[in-house]
Enzyme design. Structure first.
Site, short mmCIF file in Angstrom:
data_model
loop_
_atom_site.label_atom_id
_atom_site.label_comp_id
_atom_site.label_asym_id
_atom_site.label_seq_id
_atom_site.Cartn_x
_atom_site.Cartn_y
_atom_site.Cartn_z
N TYR A 275 0.80 -1.23 0.00
CA TYR A 275 0.00 0.00 0.00
C TYR A 275 0.84 1.28 0.00
O TYR A 275 2.04 1.23 0.14
CB TYR A 275 -1.10 0.01 1.04
CG TYR A 275 -0.81 -0.20 2.50
CD1 TYR A 275 -1.88 -0.57 3.33
CD2 TYR A 275 0.42 0.00 3.11
CE1 TYR A 275 -1.71 -0.76 4.69
CE2 TYR A 275 0.59 -0.17 4.47
CZ TYR A 275 -0.47 -0.55 5.26
OH TYR A 275 -0.30 -0.72 6.60
N GLU A 276 0.16 2.40 -0.26
CA GLU A 276 0.80 3.70 -0.54
C GLU A 276 1.62 3.64 -1.84
O GLU A 276 2.64 4.30 -1.99
CB GLU A 276 1.70 4.17 0.62
CG GLU A 276 1.05 4.18 1.99
CD GLU A 276 0.00 5.25 2.16
OE1 GLU A 276 -0.23 6.03 1.23
OE2 GLU A 276 -0.60 5.31 3.24
N GLY A 277 1.15 2.80 -2.77
CA GLY A 277 1.90 2.60 -4.02
C GLY A 277 2.86 1.43 -3.81
O GLY A 277 3.65 1.43 -2.86
#
Length: 599
Positions: free
Chosen positions: A406-408
């Site tokens: 997550y967060e890219g």
């Protein structure tokens, strides 16, 4: 304006030499920051750590209950300006709270991060005054919880390709939102969504503030069955002509992609912070077990195989702390400089974080991978017991796994870090091609055979960092020159270049932290930090050698390839190799004696 020009710019570390006295380290925390850290630790040790088993049983009510308690103590409002009911703390302090509140379980860490970061920040940074007054005080105190609806079944890393639609009503008073969002953290107990949808055939998505009203065309899927973060509420959210007043557009129409990306920049550095105390706690649990576990009439912490693991785990945590707080202070300084120039809090924070987006991506990748390695080695040190759900390692390993996604994803963030650097170079913000050309010219020149004077503490290590920067400039510069604007299509080269960039930033941060503390407190008292800095650098050199070679032999041929490989050999060669076993033993001695990670 002069002050701004003298300030460190994001990404400049790769072409400039950074002095130890110019970086902030965890040893520089103020008394107020230490008090805040201690109160957060006390909260975690009281409310979260003893209930770890409950968090593993998908007790979503427990997560919500502990979040409310965190709100009552002000922890949810640390980054929120005082005029909206928050504590209005500086950026380093908000990192500190995120760091120490996130180490006990990934379930609470995810809920906290999703709420304070992507659930609240978009309104703080992009909201109108009316929106901020209406929503932020409730979010800052935990009266309300926030969630962030960006990802869709067909739009993950390609976030701007979402199909969720927003259609303006005939009377022009509201939008009707229809679409499906997935992997929404806090969906089960939140009161407000930040939703991204496309108006008509706009090029970019638009952000909306949507209150959660199940009578207003909002429905949810069941709780997702996940590998880890078991008590983090994660659901699909469906919108069916959900009415949203026009005044609830966040920012400007067509501006949602920018909001999403800037919110993720903050999220990335905060995610790095959120992996730090998890490492400390994992190391400490591993050390305590290794000290207590006796085999062949000897505590296993005395065996070299275990000591090597403990030393490497501690070194990664040390470098992660050094790099995370170095970048956090750079961001804070940039925010303050912009405020002094008359920027609003919103503008200053937005631009401050955006300036260091490269470092945010670097940290997200490095520290999320370190916590995974740390928890994996933690299981190994526990042996068979590590595989058991009755010990804390198994859940730590599962919880750590999501941090790389997550967060890219880490792959996206790797490519972003190099891509953003090249874009900064094109804008003239970082002189990248000039130094890259200088390195190319150096390859054709006659190398110096003088023996440098390395009598000063860590001088050889700092010289190695300079040479490693030349490796990056040589590889990335040649690739950028060869492929130009098509560089982003060569993902494997970008990934190799990114690994070199990441290793340099992390190793340099560890070296500068050790040097700064040795200068202040005396070399003898910092022998363990110095050993960690040297070990981190050695590991970085080995990885950079591998990744640079992979890049060079994949895009260069003939004489150019030979010359670059010779340059690589020259730029990764120590004059005096460190004794790696000795370094690891110095570090292991300390953590074993301390019965945990207590730097």
């Amino acid at each position: 304006m002069e002050k701004k020009d003298n300030m460190i710019r994001g990404g400049q570390f790769i072409v400039n030499e950074t002095k130890a006295e110019d970086i902030f380290t965890p040893e520089d925390f103020s008394d107020e920051q230490k008090m805040m850290r201690d109160s957060v630790k006390e909260f975690v040790d009281r409310e979260i750590w003893p209930k770890k088993e409950e968090f593993e049983k998908k007790n979503y009510d427990l997560t919500e209950d502990v979040m409310r308690k965190a709100g009552e103590l002000g922890f949810l409002g640390v980054a929120v300006p005082e005029e909206y009911g928050g504590l209005g703390m500086d950026f380093v302090s908000t990192m500190l709270v995120c760091d120490y509140i996130s180490g006990a379980t990934g379930s609470f860490s995810t809920a906290f991060g999703a709420h304070t970061g992507i659930g609240t920040l978009p309104i703080t940074l992009y909201g109108t005054e009316e929106q901020k007054k209406k929503y932020i005080p409730k979010l800052a105190t935990g009266e309300w919880f926030g969630a962030y609806c960006l990802t869709e079944p067909g739009a993950g890393s390609d976030a701007n390709s979402g199909k969720t639609k927003a259609v303006l009503s005939e009377d022009g008073t509201h939008y009707k939102i229809t679409g499906q969002k997935m992997w929404i953290s806090n969906a089960g107990f939140c009161d407000l969504f930040i939703v991204f949808a496309r108006i008509e055939d706009d090029k970019n998505i638009t952000g909306f503030i949507v209150e959660k009203d199940l009578e207003n065309g909002i429905s949810m899927g069941d709780e997702e069955k996940k590998l880890g973060i078991h008590s983090s509420s994660t659901r699909q959210v469906f919108f069916n002509e959900t009415k949203v007043p026009v005044e609830n557009i966040l920012g400007e129409r067509n501006g949602g992609f920018k909001i999403a990306m800037n919110a993720l920049n903050v999220g990335r550095i905060k995610l790095a912070a959120a992996c730090l105390d998890a490492q400390r706690r994992t190391i400490s649990s591993a050390v305590q077990y290794a000290n207590d576990r006796v085999q062949f009439n000897t505590p296993i912490s005395k065996f070299g195989a275990i000591r090597s693991k403990l030393a490497e785990m501690a070194t990664a945590a040390y470098a992660g702390e050094a790099a995370s707080y170095r970048a956090a202070k750079n961001i804070e300084d940039r925010i303050n400089a912009r405020k002094e120039q008359g920027n609003s809090h919103q503008e200053a924070e937005l631009k401050g974080v955006e300036e260091f987006a490269i470092e945010c991506s670097i940290l997200k990748v490095a520290v999320s991978e370190d916590i995974q390695n740390c928890s994996d080695e933690g299981i190994q040190i526990y042996g068979g017991m590590g595989f058991s759900a009755d010990t804390p390692m198994e859940s730590a390993w599962r919880d750590a796994r999501i941090a790389r996604i997550y967060e890219g994803t880490n792959e996206i963030n790797r490519m972003l870090s190099v891509g953003m650097l090249v874009k900064k170079a094109m804008k003239g913000h970082v002189d990248f091609m000039g130094p890259a050309q200088a390195v190319a010219d150096e390859l054709t020149g006659i190398p110096s055979f003088d023996t440098p004077d390395f009598s000063e503490l860590l001088s050889e290590e700092k010289d190695m960092i300079k040479k490693l920067k030349k490796v990056f400039l040589m590889v990335a510069g040649a690739a950028a020159q060869k492929f130009g604007t098509e560089l982003e299509e060569h993902q494997q080269l970008l990934l190799a270049s990114a690994d070199i960039l990441i290793e340099i930033y992390m190793a340099e941060s560890a070296i500068l932290r050790a040097e700064k503390n040795a200068k202040i407190k005396g070399e003898d008292s910092q022998n363990v930090q110095i050993a960690m800095a040297k070990l981190k650098l050695y590991n970085a050199v080995e990885k950079i050698n591998k990744k640079a070679k992979e890049g060079i032999i994949s895009f260069a041929e003939g004489d150019e390839q030979k010359m670059m490989l010779m340059g690589l050999k020259r730029f990764t060669k120590y004059h005096n190799y460190p004794n790696i076993v000795e370094l690891r033993n110095t570090i292991a001695d300390r953590v074993v004696e301390d019965n945990g990670y207590k730097l």
